[in-house]
Design an enzyme around this catalytic site. Structure first.
Site, PDB file in Angstrom:
ATOM      1  N   PHE A   1      33.112 -20.021  -0.763  1.00 19.35           N
ATOM      2  CA  PHE A   1      34.222 -20.878  -1.200  1.00 19.35           C
ATOM      3  C   PHE A   1      34.012 -21.412  -2.615  1.00 19.35           C
ATOM      4  CE2 PHE A   1      31.711 -24.125   1.342  1.00 19.35           C
ATOM      5  CZ  PHE A   1      31.269 -24.877   0.264  1.00 19.35           C
TER       6      PHE A   1
ATOM      7  N   LYS B   1      -9.133   8.163  21.065  1.00 19.13           N
ATOM      8  CA  LYS B   1     -10.420   7.466  20.979  1.00 19.13           C
ATOM      9  C   LYS B   1     -11.559   8.450  20.746  1.00 19.13           C
ATOM     10  CE  LYS B   1     -13.616   4.458  23.485  1.00 19.13           C
ATOM     11  NZ  LYS B   1     -13.810   3.525  24.605  1.00 19.13           N
TER      12      LYS B   1
ATOM     13  N   GLY C   1      22.523   5.440 -16.296  1.00 13.71           N
ATOM     14  CA  GLY C   1      21.223   5.352 -15.647  1.00 13.71           C
ATOM     15  C   GLY C   1      21.271   4.768 -14.248  1.00 13.71           C
TER      16      GLY C   1
ATOM     17  N   TYR D   1       4.795   3.925  -7.680  1.00  7.78           N
ATOM     18  CA  TYR D   1       4.523   2.496  -7.822  1.00  7.78           C
ATOM     19  C   TYR D   1       5.702   1.734  -7.231  1.00  7.78           C
ATOM     20  CZ  TYR D   1       7.227   3.371 -12.130  1.00  7.78           C
ATOM     21  OH  TYR D   1       8.167   3.768 -13.043  1.00  7.78           O
TER      22      TYR D   1
ATOM     23  N   THR E   1       6.678  20.516  32.492  1.00  6.84           N
ATOM     24  CA  THR E   1       6.024  21.355  31.491  1.00  6.84           C
ATOM     25  C   THR E   1       5.418  22.587  32.138  1.00  6.84           C
ATOM     26  OG1 THR E   1       5.491  19.373  30.207  1.00  6.84           O
ATOM     27  CG2 THR E   1       4.324  21.392  29.634  1.00  6.84           C
TER      28      THR E   1
ATOM     29  N   ASN F   1      25.732 -15.755  -6.685  1.00  8.33           N
ATOM     30  CA  ASN F   1      27.156 -15.953  -6.494  1.00  8.33           C
ATOM     31  C   ASN F   1      27.931 -14.764  -7.055  1.00  8.33           C
ATOM     32  OD1 ASN F   1      27.224 -18.587  -5.280  1.00  8.33           O
ATOM     33  ND2 ASN F   1      26.676 -19.466  -7.249  1.00  8.33           N
TER      34      ASN F   1
ATOM     35  N   ARG G   1      31.943 -15.995   5.222  1.00  8.22           N
ATOM     36  CA  ARG G   1      31.180 -15.984   3.971  1.00  8.22           C
ATOM     37  C   ARG G   1      30.297 -14.744   3.929  1.00  8.22           C
ATOM     38  NH1 ARG G   1      26.808 -20.585   3.170  1.00  8.22           N
ATOM     39  NH2 ARG G   1      25.523 -19.063   4.246  1.00  8.22           N
TER      40      ARG G   1
ATOM     41  N   HIS H   1      20.691  -1.862 -10.279  1.00  6.63           N
ATOM     42  CA  HIS H   1      19.889  -2.997  -9.815  1.00  6.63           C
ATOM     43  C   HIS H   1      20.476  -3.621  -8.557  1.00  6.63           C
ATOM     44  CE1 HIS H   1      17.588  -2.404 -13.370  1.00  6.63           C
ATOM     45  NE2 HIS H   1      18.534  -2.844 -14.186  1.00  6.63           N
TER      46      HIS H   1
ATOM     47  N   THR I   1      -2.029  12.250  36.459  1.00  3.54           N
ATOM     48  CA  THR I   1      -3.196  12.509  35.597  1.00  3.54           C
ATOM     49  C   THR I   1      -4.187  11.350  35.587  1.00  3.54           C
ATOM     50  OG1 THR I   1      -1.993  11.639  33.692  1.00  3.54           O
ATOM     51  CG2 THR I   1      -1.847  14.005  34.093  1.00  3.54           C
TER      52      THR I   1
END
Length: 522
Positions: free
Chosen positions: A471, A135, A313, A224, A35, A426, A518, A284, A65
């Protein structure tokens, strides 16, 4: 009176302008390493930290430091006589500003660097200065984010300096920064084991640490939650490099709701799994329509045809840049939000006519690397699992019936299978080669899912194929699929009744494929 600022950053963007601004406001700038070199090249006067401490940087920079003349200057409380006297006696100048951000530990370990190299990216002095400054935030302005440089300079121009709210905001951000950093290190070390003469990340199938440290940053408060009586907020995973809804940019429309975000995530995740130009309509969190096409417009038309009533919608996702023709058609119906990897000028113009429509732009130039776990909260606990990233290969499929699928059926089966992975269990999905035709989601029995998917079909079911996310426990679900007009089925297999189900498929002259995988989605 000269004031002192410590500036030591890994991320250099904006630091030269910040330092010039601090110098113009009468600050002495104390800096270290890279820096200091960056600022010096830009003509900014810098005091090296060794000039302040009277002690050289040693141990290859590990100690720079960590010195009382640094931390006493940061931690001293103004107006406390004993603190001010101690500073005078020790010849320590108070520090008013600390600007620090940390070595990119997460980035380095994500690249698989050796343990010894990763160890050198564990910053010690930086977090210590940040914690000291945070702090003592009532007297010290501590900044970790280059985005806050302008705010800092503006606040320093106030009579009396930064106000209480800004000081607190900056301190909160600093503590989050160090907490995330320590969590990343802790997570990494949880995977390390001793190997002979050294240490390395363990090569083990154990991927879940004993203690799971999580770090998220608030994106926004929401009006909300799922319902108006629930308060809510949206947080982003700071460790994720996945292009996701959390990284999307809203370019128009109302604020996102809790449910919008859930649906956008569901739509985008399915859209990105499809290779051809695709459109997904979600309601949904369930895909009520998925379409493929040569163009986004063709894909959208096919997706909407699946279930126009449910699509009303809903949330729409595209996996290709949206053009004007597609946007014009989309603007003719009511949807809550759309997400795509970019929009051309005509598309933006067409969508602007629907001012409340939420338009999300996804930058897909970012690295697409899925990190972390899929997390679900339960009362008093947390479930963690790997993300379901399984991609089906045809070579891994087993044809278990007398008749094999045709090439057209294979294409349709893969589309139906991909969509079923994203449908609540399912799940049964009917599809042809280019679109879903019926989606049965979230049913308590699989046979009801097959019936419901057929009931929801808006297009002819004859000649479609069907996918089941798990299945068939009995042949009745298979019988329903055959009755609906499907000609082929894809499912995991593995039921004790598999022989009965296969016999039913042969009886109906269906082709059936077992995947051995699955895809429950609870």
């Amino acid at each position: 009176m000269t004031r002192r600022a410590i500036v030591s950053v890994y991320r250099k963007e904006g630091v030269v302008d910040l330092a010039r601004g601090l110098a113009a406001r009468g600050f002495e700038i104390v800096s270290t390493g890279g820096t200091a070199q960056e600022l010096g090249k830009a003509g900014v006067k810098v005091t090296g930290v060794s000039e302040v401490t009277g002690f050289p940087e040693i141990l290859d920079g590990r100690v720079k430091t960590l010195h009382p003349k640094v931390h006493a200057g940061i931690l001293a409380r103004r107006g406390v006589a004993s603190h001010e006297q101690a500073l005078r006696e020790q010849g320590v100048a108070p520090v008013d500003v600390v600007v620090v951000n940390l070595y990119p530990f997460e980035d380095r370990v994500a690249k698989g660097v050796p343990f010894e190299e990763a160890l050198e990216y564990v910053d010690i002095g930086g977090p210590t200065m940040l914690r000291s400054g945070a702090k003592n935030f009532q007297h010290v302005a501590v900044v970790v984010d280059p985005a806050d440089y302008t705010l800092l300079l503006e606040q320093l121009d106030r009579p009396g300096g930064p106000d209480a709210a800004t000081r607190l905001y900056l301190a909160q951000k600093a503590f989050r920064h160090t907490a995330r950093y320590e969590a990343a290190i802790a997570g990494y070390f949880a995977q390390v084991e001793e190997k002979g003469a050294g240490y390395a990340v363990a090569e083990t199938e154990e991927v879940f640490p004993y203690r799971l440290a999580l770090s998220f940053e608030k994106v926004q408060d929401l009006r909300y939650g799922e319902n108006p009586h629930q308060r809510a907020a949206f947080y982003s995973d700071l460790g994720s490099t996945l292009y996701s809804v959390a990284a999307a940019r809203k370019i128009q429309g109302k604020e996102l709701s809790f449910n919008n975000i859930l649906d956008l995530d569901a739509a985008w995740r399915l859209a990105t799994e499809l290779q051809d130009p695709a459109c997904v309509v979600v309601k949904h969190t369930n895909p009520c329509g998925t379409g493929l096409g040569a163009t986004p417009l063709e894909a959208y038309t096919r997706a909407w045809e699946c279930d126009p009533m449910s699509a009303f919608g809903g949330i729409v996702a595209f996996n290709r840049r949206l053009d004007g023709a597609s946007a014009q058609r989309l603007a003719e119906v009511f949807v809550e939000a759309v997400i795509a990897p970019g929009y051309d000028g005509e598309a933006k113009k067409a969508l602007a006519a629907r001012k409340n429509l939420r338009v999300m732009d996804m930058d897909t130039t970012a690295i697409h690397k899925v990190t972390g776990f899929d997390l679900r909260r339960v009362m008093g606990g947390l479930l963690a699992q790997e993300w379901d990233l399984h991609r089906l290969e045809r070579s891994h499929c087993e044809v278990v019936t007398k008749r094999k699928p045709t090439e057209d059926e294979w294409k349709a089966l893969f589309l139906a299978w991909t969509v079923a992975k994203h449908v609540k269990s399912n799940a049964i999905v009917y599809a042809n080669m280019v679109q879903t035709v019926g989606v049965g989601a979230g049913q308590m029995s699989r046979v009801d899912a097959a019936r419901f998917a057929a009931l929801k079909a808006n297009l002819p079911l004859s000649g479609t194929v069907a996918a089941s996310d798990a299945f068939f426990p009995f042949r009745d679900g298979l019988d329903e699929i055959a009755r609906a007009g499907a000609t082929a089925v894809i499912q995991p297999g593995g039921s004790v009744k598999d022989e009965d189900v296969i016999a039913a498929a042969d009886e109906h002259k269906l082709a059936m494929v077992f995947t051995g995988v699955r895809h429950f989605r609870h």
